[in-house]
Write an enzyme that holds these catalytic residues in place. Sequence first.
Site, PDB file in Angstrom:
ATOM      1  N   HIS A   1      -3.004   6.349   4.666  1.00  8.08           N
ATOM      2  CA  HIS A   1      -1.583   6.524   4.959  1.00  8.08           C
ATOM      3  C   HIS A   1      -1.127   7.889   4.458  1.00  8.08           C
ATOM      4  O   HIS A   1      -1.599   8.382   3.430  1.00  8.08           O
ATOM      5  CB  HIS A   1      -0.746   5.463   4.236  1.00  8.08           C
ATOM      6  CG  HIS A   1      -0.912   4.070   4.768  1.00  8.08           C
ATOM      7  ND1 HIS A   1      -1.652   3.757   5.874  1.00  8.08           N
ATOM      8  CD2 HIS A   1      -0.396   2.882   4.314  1.00  8.08           C
ATOM      9  CE1 HIS A   1      -1.596   2.443   6.085  1.00  8.08           C
ATOM     10  NE2 HIS A   1      -0.843   1.891   5.159  1.00  8.08           N
TER      11      HIS A   1
ATOM     12  N   CYS B   1       0.815  -1.216   0.000  1.00 11.48           N
ATOM     13  CA  CYS B   1       0.000   0.000   0.000  1.00 11.48           C
ATOM     14  C   CYS B   1       0.850   1.269   0.000  1.00 11.48           C
ATOM     15  O   CYS B   1       0.545   2.236  -0.724  1.00 11.48           O
ATOM     16  CB  CYS B   1      -0.935  -0.005   1.208  1.00 11.48           C
ATOM     17  SG  CYS B   1      -0.136  -0.390   2.777  1.00 11.48           S
TER      18      CYS B   1
END
Length: 342
Positions: free
Chosen positions: A246, A126
């Site tokens: 994130h 990711c």
Amino acid sequence: MYNIAILGATGAVGQEFLRLIEERNFPFKNLKLLASKRSAGKKIAFMGKEYTVEEANEAAFHDVDIALFAGGSISKVFAPVAVAAGAIVIDNSSAFRLDPKVPLVVPEVNPQDIKKHQGIIANPNCSTIIMLMALKPLYDYAKIKRVVVSTYQAVSGAGREAMEELTYQTKAELQGDKVEAKILPCQSLDKHYPIAFNLIPHIDAFQDNLYTKEEMKMVYETQKILHDDEIRVTATTVRVPVYRSHSESINIEFCDKGIAVPVARQLLGRFPGVIVQDDPEHMNYPMPIYTSDKDDIYVGRIREDNTVPYGMNLWTVGDQIRKGAALNALQIAEYLIKNKMI
């Protein structure tokens, strides 16, 4: 219309697959939800129909066209089984990412690699996906020599139980109760730390070079996706008390020419899947609380790094469960369909 299987259907990424399939009107005919023996038998309501979660086994992939794997060590066992049954596997685990025979794909960055698959296509880490969405338009304009990246990673990256633990710990801390930690930094470890009101500079296992596996993933995956063994990447990955999305601070050093900030904004703004949110005067910049549940990657705080001849700093934020995992995999499946590769 295609027969779809989701392995890991009860987890955070598996549930996101279902949401995205409905949102994007993905052309499925039959849907099979698979999980471990522990989760088998659970009922999941989806698009007006109730599905029963089945235990993943060697017979589970019969008549499946596309198998979406949510991740985990189980991928290594069942990906070859699914391919042998005739399915194309799009895998979210790290099992096949660095296998030279398996394409590692971000559809906006290297879609041409999809056609090289031999049954399995790997979804990158990711953090790598979020970083490369910001790097690719700049890399195409001016080759990148070196990247220094620090990540601020949401607990969603550690799964549903980590998200639940953040809620529990936050409540306990605010009530003055004793806080127990059972999940982070890694559930498999003997020692755990609380994440509520804390930062943990440890994601995945430490390697012999004192970097974590998560940090080295960003190095090797970037080189593989860009087909550039010369680009140098050094990473520090940190878990933060954020549910999803994130954030990454990215310092870039270009090889032989710089990029002016207005040009960088134009390049990034034209790149599919990227939204430039960069207006310091009006305090407009990406933040995870506003990018969660969004498909795009947001880029801001774009500024030159005056300590090197050709340097630039970026701040990049993206939903880890969406573009960092389920959405990227589903986009690969959509590319296969659009280009009649299945």
